[in-house]
Write an enzyme that holds these catalytic residues in place. Structure first.
Site, PDB file in Angstrom:
ATOM      1  N   ARG A   7      76.726  26.320  38.820  1.00  0.00           N
ATOM      2  CA  ARG A   7      75.788  25.391  39.572  1.00  0.00           C
ATOM      3  C   ARG A   7      76.676  24.162  39.857  1.00  0.00           C
ATOM      4  O   ARG A   7      76.685  23.604  41.018  1.00  0.00           O
ATOM      5  CB  ARG A   7      74.765  24.904  38.806  1.00  0.00           C
ATOM      6  CG  ARG A   7      73.823  26.239  38.936  1.00  0.00           C
ATOM      7  CD  ARG A   7      72.731  25.990  37.962  1.00  0.00           C
ATOM      8  NE  ARG A   7      71.671  24.939  38.341  1.00  0.00           N
ATOM      9  CZ  ARG A   7      70.732  24.499  37.552  1.00  0.00           C
ATOM     10  NH1 ARG A   7      70.363  24.987  36.527  1.00  0.00           N
ATOM     11  NH2 ARG A   7      69.907  23.568  38.149  1.00  0.00           N
ATOM     12  N   LEU A  13      70.999  32.638  30.007  1.00  0.00           N
ATOM     13  CA  LEU A  13      70.732  32.410  31.598  1.00  0.00           C
ATOM     14  C   LEU A  13      69.738  31.363  31.684  1.00  0.00           C
ATOM     15  O   LEU A  13      68.853  31.147  30.906  1.00  0.00           O
ATOM     16  CB  LEU A  13      70.379  33.571  32.231  1.00  0.00           C
ATOM     17  CG  LEU A  13      71.440  35.020  32.236  1.00  0.00           C
ATOM     18  CD1 LEU A  13      70.873  36.139  33.189  1.00  0.00           C
ATOM     19  CD2 LEU A  13      72.801  34.701  33.060  1.00  0.00           C
ATOM     20  N   ASP A  14      70.110  30.609  32.748  1.00  0.00           N
ATOM     21  CA  ASP A  14      69.196  29.467  33.046  1.00  0.00           C
ATOM     22  C   ASP A  14      67.604  29.993  33.377  1.00  0.00           C
ATOM     23  O   ASP A  14      67.732  31.224  33.888  1.00  0.00           O
ATOM     24  CB  ASP A  14      69.430  28.625  34.174  1.00  0.00           C
ATOM     25  CG  ASP A  14      70.923  27.617  34.000  1.00  0.00           C
ATOM     26  OD1 ASP A  14      70.847  27.502  32.691  1.00  0.00           O
ATOM     27  OD2 ASP A  14      71.150  27.273  34.852  1.00  0.00           O
ATOM     28  N   ARG A  15      66.574  29.271  33.322  1.00  0.00           N
ATOM     29  CA  ARG A  15      65.286  29.796  33.546  1.00  0.00           C
ATOM     30  C   ARG A  15      65.243  30.399  34.685  1.00  0.00           C
ATOM     31  O   ARG A  15      64.559  31.533  35.105  1.00  0.00           O
ATOM     32  CB  ARG A  15      64.493  28.466  33.489  1.00  0.00           C
ATOM     33  CG  ARG A  15      63.021  28.732  33.934  1.00  0.00           C
ATOM     34  CD  ARG A  15      62.189  27.519  34.271  1.00  0.00           C
ATOM     35  NE  ARG A  15      61.878  26.687  33.247  1.00  0.00           N
ATOM     36  CZ  ARG A  15      60.670  27.124  32.330  1.00  0.00           C
ATOM     37  NH1 ARG A  15      59.818  27.785  32.899  1.00  0.00           N
ATOM     38  NH2 ARG A  15      60.427  26.115  31.456  1.00  0.00           N
ATOM     39  N   THR A  74      67.521  31.614  37.017  1.00  0.00           N
ATOM     40  CA  THR A  74      68.682  32.525  37.197  1.00  0.00           C
ATOM     41  C   THR A  74      68.150  33.771  36.772  1.00  0.00           C
ATOM     42  O   THR A  74      67.494  34.025  35.697  1.00  0.00           O
ATOM     43  CB  THR A  74      70.054  32.079  36.479  1.00  0.00           C
ATOM     44  OG1 THR A  74      70.375  30.679  36.763  1.00  0.00           O
ATOM     45  CG2 THR A  74      71.216  33.184  36.930  1.00  0.00           C
TER      46      THR A  74
END
Length: 224
Positions: free
Chosen positions: A160, A59-61, A63
């Site tokens: 995104r 997961l992105d930082r 998120t």
């Protein structure tokens, strides 16, 4: 942001898999700049096993929400196969700028990574990898919409970029939107569904919305 104690953030645990409620603002693994990351806390998640668990996906930082972790190599191989075959269901919630033209739909837009001198980003490009996301509107407020998004593929930054392609960038997105100063990314990995055991029903796990999204969600009709 300091690394929190991860054990209280566990949403699910069995012999093969853990599902963690990842906090926003912390990367899942170490980057070139160092700093706290989720993997640093994995020793507390061994629960008697000799080896550390490991990430089954990313997961992105910024998120938050459901992060799947394999407890050992056999589990990671099984989870990896499920991800590759598109058998793990993922549900995201996002607060986006504006409103789509329809109440629901599907975005089928291939994604290609572009590397610049100082950074990189993903763009919609016919030469890119297949990327498909189903979406529907759950609520709205003045100038913003609460979307549920179900990616059929797992490309980097897929949610995104697809929201931007829909004409509705995610609130707080510093790469694909135009956030106000101090505004945080409002993207949450709400749920995962994992058919981990052939003789049992799939495992579905939900993560509660993070505190920094609650006001925007409630403005759009979230009532819990």
């Amino acid at each position: 942001m300091n690394l929190p104690d991860l054990e209280p953030r566990l949403l699910y645990r069995d012999g093969l898999m853990l599902v963690l409620d990842k906090p926003a603002g912390i990367p899942v693994h170490a980057g070139p700049g160092g700093g706290p990351n989720i993997e640093q806390g994995f020793d507390a998640l061994r629960f008697g096993l000799p080896r550390l668990p490991a990430l089954a996906h990313r997961l992105d930082r910024d998120t938050s929400g459901c992060l799947i972790i394999g407890r050992h190599r056999k589990a990671l191989r099984k989870l990896g196969e499920l991800f590759r075959n598109g058998r793990i269901g993922k549900v995201y919630w996002a607060i986006v700028e504006g409103a789509p033209g329809e109440p629901e739909g599907t975005i089928d837009a291939p994604l290609l990574k572009r590397i610049g001198k100082a950074n990189w980003r993903m763009d919609v490009d016919p030469a890119g990898q297949t990327a498909v996301t189903d979406w529907r509107t759950l609520g709205s407020a003045v100038g913003r919409t609460w979307l549920e998004l179900r990616p059929r593929t797992g490309r980097t930054h897929q949610i995104r970029v697809h929201c931007k392609a829909l004409g509705c960038p995610i609130v707080g997105d510093p790469v694909y939107g135009t956030p106000a100063e101090g505004e945080r990314l409002l993207l949450h990995a709400r749920a995962v569904t994992v058919p981990l055991y052939p003789s049992r029903d799939p495992i579905t796990v939900e993560a509660p919305p993070p505190p920094h999204m609650l006001a925007a969600l409630r403005a759009c009709g979230y009532a819990t």
